[in-house]
Scaffold this motif. Structure first.
Motif, mmCIF file in Angstrom:
data_model
loop_
_atom_site.group_PDB
_atom_site.id
_atom_site.type_symbol
_atom_site.label_atom_id
_atom_site.label_comp_id
_atom_site.label_asym_id
_atom_site.label_seq_id
_atom_site.Cartn_x
_atom_site.Cartn_y
_atom_site.Cartn_z
ATOM 1 N N THR A 68 30.718 22.978 -118.359
ATOM 2 C CA THR A 68 30.242 22.132 -117.264
ATOM 3 C C THR A 68 29.404 22.952 -116.294
ATOM 4 O OG1 THR A 68 32.063 20.559 -117.416
ATOM 5 C CG2 THR A 68 30.977 20.754 -115.279
ATOM 6 N N GLY A 69 28.243 22.401 -115.933
ATOM 7 C CA GLY A 69 27.345 23.080 -115.019
ATOM 8 C C GLY A 69 26.287 23.922 -115.691
ATOM 9 N N ASP A 70 26.351 24.068 -117.014
ATOM 10 C CA ASP A 70 25.348 24.868 -117.722
ATOM 11 C C ASP A 70 23.954 24.284 -117.522
ATOM 12 O OD1 ASP A 70 26.925 26.841 -118.749
ATOM 13 O OD2 ASP A 70 27.105 25.954 -120.759
ATOM 14 N N ALA A 71 22.997 25.168 -117.249
ATOM 15 C CA ALA A 71 21.593 24.763 -117.251
ATOM 16 C C ALA A 71 21.143 24.551 -118.694
ATOM 17 C CB ALA A 71 20.746 25.825 -116.570
ATOM 18 N N ILE A 72 20.114 23.760 -118.862
ATOM 19 C CA ILE A 72 19.600 23.421 -120.186
ATOM 20 C C ILE A 72 18.229 24.077 -120.308
ATOM 21 C CG2 ILE A 72 18.922 21.539 -121.716
ATOM 22 C CD1 ILE A 72 20.896 19.775 -120.078
ATOM 23 N N GLY A 73 18.142 25.138 -121.101
ATOM 24 C CA GLY A 73 16.917 25.905 -121.162
ATOM 25 C C GLY A 73 16.481 26.227 -122.566
ATOM 26 N N ALA A 74 15.203 26.558 -122.722
ATOM 27 C CA ALA A 74 14.628 26.884 -124.023
ATOM 28 C C ALA A 74 15.342 28.086 -124.623
ATOM 29 C CB ALA A 74 13.140 27.170 -123.874
ATOM 30 N N GLY A 75 15.343 28.113 -125.963
ATOM 31 C CA GLY A 75 15.921 29.240 -126.674
ATOM 32 C C GLY A 75 17.421 29.205 -126.814
ATOM 33 N N THR A 76 18.072 28.112 -126.404
ATOM 34 C CA THR A 76 19.531 28.041 -126.410
ATOM 35 C C THR A 76 20.017 26.784 -127.124
ATOM 36 O OG1 THR A 76 19.655 29.226 -124.313
ATOM 37 C CG2 THR A 76 21.618 28.008 -124.990
ATOM 38 N N GLN A 84 36.057 17.523 -126.451
ATOM 39 C CA GLN A 84 35.384 17.193 -125.190
ATOM 40 C C GLN A 84 34.027 16.551 -125.491
ATOM 41 O OE1 GLN A 84 35.845 20.152 -121.809
ATOM 42 N NE2 GLN A 84 36.312 21.511 -123.519
ATOM 43 N N HIS A 85 33.745 15.467 -124.763
ATOM 44 C CA HIS A 85 32.408 14.901 -124.828
ATOM 45 C C HIS A 85 31.452 15.803 -124.045
ATOM 46 C CE1 HIS A 85 33.741 11.276 -126.721
ATOM 47 N NE2 HIS A 85 34.414 10.826 -125.674
ATOM 48 N N MET A 86 30.264 16.007 -124.588
ATOM 49 C CA MET A 86 29.230 16.742 -123.869
ATOM 50 C C MET A 86 28.188 15.742 -123.377
ATOM 51 S SD MET A 86 26.952 20.065 -124.975
ATOM 52 C CE MET A 86 26.176 19.314 -126.419
ATOM 53 N N GLY A 91 20.625 16.767 -114.791
ATOM 54 C CA GLY A 91 19.897 17.847 -115.421
ATOM 55 C C GLY A 91 20.739 18.989 -115.939
ATOM 56 N N VAL A 92 22.065 18.920 -115.820
ATOM 57 C CA VAL A 92 22.941 19.986 -116.320
ATOM 58 C C VAL A 92 24.039 19.378 -117.188
ATOM 59 C CG1 VAL A 92 22.499 21.470 -114.326
ATOM 60 C CG2 VAL A 92 24.455 19.901 -114.290
ATOM 61 N N ILE A 93 24.786 20.265 -117.851
ATOM 62 C CA ILE A 93 25.842 19.821 -118.757
ATOM 63 C C ILE A 93 27.071 19.386 -117.971
ATOM 64 C CG2 ILE A 93 27.474 20.593 -120.535
ATOM 65 C CD1 ILE A 93 24.661 20.180 -121.578
ATOM 66 N N ARG A 94 27.695 18.326 -118.465
ATOM 67 C CA ARG A 94 28.988 17.894 -117.938
ATOM 68 C C ARG A 94 29.906 17.634 -119.120
ATOM 69 N NH1 ARG A 94 30.311 12.319 -114.552
ATOM 70 N NH2 ARG A 94 32.573 12.506 -114.602
ATOM 71 N N LEU A 95 31.065 18.270 -119.131
ATOM 72 C CA LEU A 95 32.062 18.049 -120.171
ATOM 73 C C LEU A 95 33.172 17.138 -119.648
ATOM 74 C CD1 LEU A 95 32.494 21.666 -121.612
ATOM 75 C CD2 LEU A 95 30.943 19.872 -122.398
ATOM 76 N N THR A 96 33.643 16.231 -120.495
ATOM 77 C CA THR A 96 34.725 15.334 -120.108
ATOM 78 C C THR A 96 35.687 15.149 -121.278
ATOM 79 O OG1 THR A 96 33.906 13.167 -120.850
ATOM 80 C CG2 THR A 96 32.992 14.039 -118.800
ATOM 81 N N ARG A 97 36.907 14.722 -120.945
ATOM 82 C CA ARG A 97 37.848 14.298 -121.974
ATOM 83 C C ARG A 97 38.014 12.782 -121.891
ATOM 84 N NH1 ARG A 97 42.571 15.059 -122.880
ATOM 85 N NH2 ARG A 97 42.415 15.229 -125.135
#
Length: 328
Positions: A68-76, A84-86, A91-97
């Motif tokens: 959760t909170g990961d930025a979404i960037g090229a090369g990754t 967990q649902h992604m 604009g950032v990742i959120r994980l949930t159950r």
């Protein structure tokens, strides 16, 4: 996140299940290190996952489980962790159950839908090999928001059901083999964005449901109507989603099913119920026989106990016949 080239697609979301690993490892080994961000959901349930290690080993892109909170960037390549649902939010990742969708957590549709609502036409969605039809509704949301759709050729997929469903119900831009997928994606992300349509209300409402935004009942009423069928996961009322193809259903706690998935779930529950009923009748049969052994069959009580035993025996035979029909 890439922002210096707004005319190109810079988010690739991939949905994969059974039979997709050879395609994924070939893809990660082929794409260049600066390829746009990839968000990957593979149906793994609660099982421990070494998928990022398998993808990073041969590849030039970095691969890891998302947080959760990961930025979404090229090369990754960001991989949905087990159980967990992604999602994408702001604009950032959120994980949930959150509740399972199409029997899966992580599921493909929630990622696709949230990426479409967040990034619109910048998204390229990919459906690979897998059972049933998770990913179809999410791919429809991507297309409705101006994104592009890529689907593995069912003839090339080890498990063709997911690709076949996507091709049947989505205006797909490219159908490709696993071997050609990397080349197709490199071509797709270079396609200019012709228009950026507003997020359709139905996509927005359903995305808000998985994000726990607003009133669940009100949002469900906005996108569908109640049915006479209960949710096999929690027992709640199911709403049929309006104008959905394939037909889809949601309950207010968050469970979601396509018609095929609902049918399979109900079949499994029916089978479990029949076995429990058979066990209960067999146990009662033993109790009645113990009463007969203890008190005998003489008199009115004895006759009643013998009739009970005969009815129970008949019920056991009928249940076994029903179970055999289900197996056949």
């Amino acid at each position: 996140m890439q922002t210096n080239d707004p005319i190109c697609r810079d988010v690739v979301v991939i949905g994969a299940s059974a039979g997709a690993m050879p395609v994924l490892t070939r893809l990660s080994a082929t794409l260049p290190a600066d390829f746009p961000a990839i968000l990957l959901v593979r149906h793994i349930g609660r099982h421990a996952s070494v998928l990022p290690d398998l993808l990073a080993g041969p590849g030039r892109m970095r691969a890891r489980h998302a947080a959760t909170g990961d930025a979404i960037g090229a090369g990754t390549i960001l991989v949905a962790p087990p159980d967990q649902h992604m999602l994408v939010a702001d604009g950032v990742i959120r994980l949930t159950r959150g509740a399972k969708e199409n029997l899966a957590r992580p599921a493909i549709d929630p990622l696709f839908r949230s990426a479409a609502a967040c990034f619109g036409p910048r998204v390229v969605g990919v459906v690979l090999s897998g059972h049933l039809d998770d990913g179809t509704a999410g791919l429809q949301a991507i297309k409705a928001c101006g994104g592009l759709a890529v689907v593995q050729d069912p003839a090339d997929a080890q498990e063709p059901s997911m690709p076949r469903s996507a091709l049947r119900h989505v205006a797909v831009d490219w159908t490709t083999t696993g071997e050609e997928l990397a080349a197709v994606l490199q071509h797709a992300v270079r396609q200019p964005i012709v228009s950026a349509p507003a997020v359709p209300a139905a996509v927005r409402h359903e995305n808000d449901l998985i994000m726990d935004i607003g009133n669940d009942m009100g949002r469900l009423d906005a996108i569908g109507s109640t049915t006479k069928v209960s949710c096999p996961a929690c027992g709640g009322v199911l709403w049929g989603i309006a104008n959905s193809a394939p037909p889809r259903f949601r309950c207010h706690t968050g469970h979601s099913f396509t018609l095929d998935t609902l049918n399979q779930t109900q079949a499994a529950h029916t089978d479990d119920t029949l076995w429990r009923a058979l066990r209960s009748l067999q146990e009662r049969q033993q109790v009645v026989r113990m009463l007969i052994d203890l008190h005998g069959e003489m008199g009115e009580d004895g006759a009643n106990r013998r009739r009970d035993e005969q009815r129970i025996t008949t019920g056991i035979e009928q249940l076994r016949a029903l179970i055999d029909v289900g197996v056949a």
